[in-house]
Design a protein around this motif. Structure first.
Motif, PDB file in Angstrom:
ATOM      1  N   TYR A  76       0.825  -1.207   0.000  1.00  0.00           N
ATOM      2  CA  TYR A  76       0.000   0.000   0.000  1.00  0.00           C
ATOM      3  C   TYR A  76       0.862   1.261   0.000  1.00  0.00           C
ATOM      4  CZ  TYR A  76      -3.961  -3.033   1.307  1.00  0.00           C
ATOM      5  OH  TYR A  76      -4.935  -3.995   1.338  1.00  0.00           O
ATOM      6  N   GLU A  89      -4.830   8.088   2.310  1.00  0.00           N
ATOM      7  CA  GLU A  89      -5.617   6.862   2.472  1.00  0.00           C
ATOM      8  C   GLU A  89      -4.871   5.804   3.276  1.00  0.00           C
ATOM      9  OE1 GLU A  89      -8.686   4.161  -0.215  1.00  0.00           O
ATOM     10  OE2 GLU A  89      -7.469   5.717  -1.156  1.00  0.00           O
ATOM     11  N   THR A  92      -6.163   4.820   6.674  1.00  0.00           N
ATOM     12  CA  THR A  92      -7.371   4.004   6.841  1.00  0.00           C
ATOM     13  C   THR A  92      -7.056   2.515   6.899  1.00  0.00           C
ATOM     14  OG1 THR A  92      -7.832   3.715   4.463  1.00  0.00           O
ATOM     15  CG2 THR A  92      -8.614   5.755   5.510  1.00  0.00           C
ATOM     16  N   ASN A  97     -14.714  -0.482   6.366  1.00  0.00           N
ATOM     17  CA  ASN A  97     -15.072   0.201   5.118  1.00  0.00           C
ATOM     18  C   ASN A  97     -13.877   0.809   4.385  1.00  0.00           C
ATOM     19  OD1 ASN A  97     -17.855  -0.359   5.449  1.00  0.00           O
ATOM     20  ND2 ASN A  97     -18.081   1.429   6.779  1.00  0.00           N
ATOM     21  N   SER A  98     -12.665   0.508   4.833  1.00  0.00           N
ATOM     22  CA  SER A  98     -11.478   0.982   4.128  1.00  0.00           C
ATOM     23  C   SER A  98     -11.202   0.107   2.906  1.00  0.00           C
ATOM     24  CB  SER A  98     -10.265   0.946   5.059  1.00  0.00           C
ATOM     25  OG  SER A  98      -9.065   1.182   4.331  1.00  0.00           O
ATOM     26  N   ARG A  99     -10.577   0.706   1.898  1.00  0.00           N
ATOM     27  CA  ARG A  99     -10.115  -0.082   0.749  1.00  0.00           C
ATOM     28  C   ARG A  99      -8.803  -0.790   1.058  1.00  0.00           C
ATOM     29  NH1 ARG A  99     -10.194   3.439  -4.673  1.00  0.00           N
ATOM     30  NH2 ARG A  99      -8.733   4.751  -3.496  1.00  0.00           N
ATOM     31  N   GLN A 101      -7.430  -3.184   3.318  1.00  0.00           N
ATOM     32  CA  GLN A 101      -7.620  -4.221   4.321  1.00  0.00           C
ATOM     33  C   GLN A 101      -6.335  -5.017   4.538  1.00  0.00           C
ATOM     34  OE1 GLN A 101     -10.221  -4.608   6.396  1.00  0.00           O
ATOM     35  NE2 GLN A 101     -10.927  -2.691   5.466  1.00  0.00           N
ATOM     36  N   THR A 106      -9.823  -6.926  -4.509  1.00  0.00           N
ATOM     37  CA  THR A 106     -10.144  -6.192  -5.737  1.00  0.00           C
ATOM     38  C   THR A 106     -11.538  -5.581  -5.728  1.00  0.00           C
ATOM     39  OG1 THR A 106     -10.893  -8.263  -6.756  1.00  0.00           O
ATOM     40  CG2 THR A 106      -8.602  -7.620  -7.130  1.00  0.00           C
ATOM     41  N   HIS A 107     -12.415  -6.021  -4.828  1.00  0.00           N
ATOM     42  CA  HIS A 107     -13.817  -5.616  -4.944  1.00  0.00           C
ATOM     43  C   HIS A 107     -14.037  -4.134  -4.653  1.00  0.00           C
ATOM     44  CE1 HIS A 107     -13.480  -6.485  -0.613  1.00  0.00           C
ATOM     45  NE2 HIS A 107     -14.498  -5.670  -0.444  1.00  0.00           N
ATOM     46  N   GLU A 108     -13.090  -3.481  -3.966  1.00  0.00           N
ATOM     47  CA  GLU A 108     -13.224  -2.050  -3.694  1.00  0.00           C
ATOM     48  C   GLU A 108     -12.588  -1.187  -4.781  1.00  0.00           C
ATOM     49  OE1 GLU A 108     -14.988  -0.700  -1.529  1.00  0.00           O
ATOM     50  OE2 GLU A 108     -15.371  -2.207   0.006  1.00  0.00           O
ATOM     51  N   GLY A 109     -11.944  -1.828  -5.751  1.00  0.00           N
ATOM     52  CA  GLY A 109     -11.383  -1.080  -6.866  1.00  0.00           C
ATOM     53  C   GLY A 109     -10.164  -0.247  -6.525  1.00  0.00           C
ATOM     54  N   LEU A 110      -9.347  -0.703  -5.577  1.00  0.00           N
ATOM     55  CA  LEU A 110      -8.148   0.053  -5.219  1.00  0.00           C
ATOM     56  C   LEU A 110      -7.128  -0.045  -6.352  1.00  0.00           C
ATOM     57  CD1 LEU A 110      -6.745   1.676  -2.931  1.00  0.00           C
ATOM     58  CD2 LEU A 110      -5.685  -0.480  -2.224  1.00  0.00           C
TER      59      LEU A 110
END
Length: 212
Positions: A76, A89, A92, A97-99, A101, A106-110
């Motif tokens: 990150y 970011e 977080t 609810n953070s991108r 984790q 991939t589901h949060e589109g980071l």
């Protein structure tokens, strides 16, 4: 091309980011992250041919897959400091609810994340698929992946390693973080794997040892 002083300074800053992320939530894996900092900085700042912006198809650029996803703090940090998303970011990390984790998803589109890595031992297989696709598309770019030595105890890796050599997937570079440790203790205590270099070479791979 960044100079060595810039890269060294960035390594120091990334290590600060790692410690801040993990300390803030009292959760995470700082050891592996700290140990792979130079690798990530060199890869994203010096080695990879990257396009501006991010898209999942990764066409006409080098791409990277992280297999040992628990070292997400270093991933990150380097992504943020390479312009994939705002530095703020990082604050977080591991929050609800953070991108960002504990394991990348991939589901949060980071931007920068191409696979979810909650289950270890899959990165080499995924990378072979991506590298094979590049060859089919006449895309001459490289696929990189990083995995831990402990996850090489899983059989899926060796099927993938055999497949890559047998099918001449030669646009793939796999790096193993050979630190001798896994979550339950020393690798040689949990399940000794012997000479990893000899094993890769026996499957037909070219191997380079990099030591500090």
């Amino acid at each position: 091309m960044p100079d060595i002083n810039y890269l060294n300074d960035l390594v120091t800053q990334v290590r600060r980011d790692i410690l801040r992320q993990v300390h803030k939530v009292n959760s995470g894996h700082p050891g592996g992250s700290l140990g792979c900092t130079e690798f990530f900085v060199a890869l994203f700042q010096e080695l990879m041919d990257r396009k501006d912006g991010f898209d999942m198809d990764g066409k006409n650029e080098d791409i990277f897959f992280l297999s040992n996803g628990h070292i997400s703090p270093v991933f990150y940090s380097v992504l943020a400091r390479s312009g994939y998303f705002p530095l703020e970011e990082l604050n977080t990390f591991r929050l609800i609810n953070s991108r960002l984790q504990g394991h990348p998803a991939t589901h949060e589109g980071l931007p920068g994340i191409r696979i979810a890595s909650g289950s270890l031992g899959q990165g080499i297989s995924v990378s072979i698929g991506a590298a094979s696709t590049k060859k089919l598309n006449n895309d001459l770019h490289i696929v990189y992946t990083l995995c831990g030595d402990g996850e090489l105890q899983e059989g899926q890796n060796w099927e993938a390693i055999m497949y890559a050599a047998g099918n001449k997937v030669d646009n793939l570079i796999v790096t193993v973080d050979y630190n001798g440790q896994q979550i339950d203790g020393a690798v040689n205590t949990i399940l000794p794997m012997g000479n990893l270099r000899a094993k890769f070479e026996a499957f037909g791979w070219d191997v380079v040892d990099i030591k500090e």
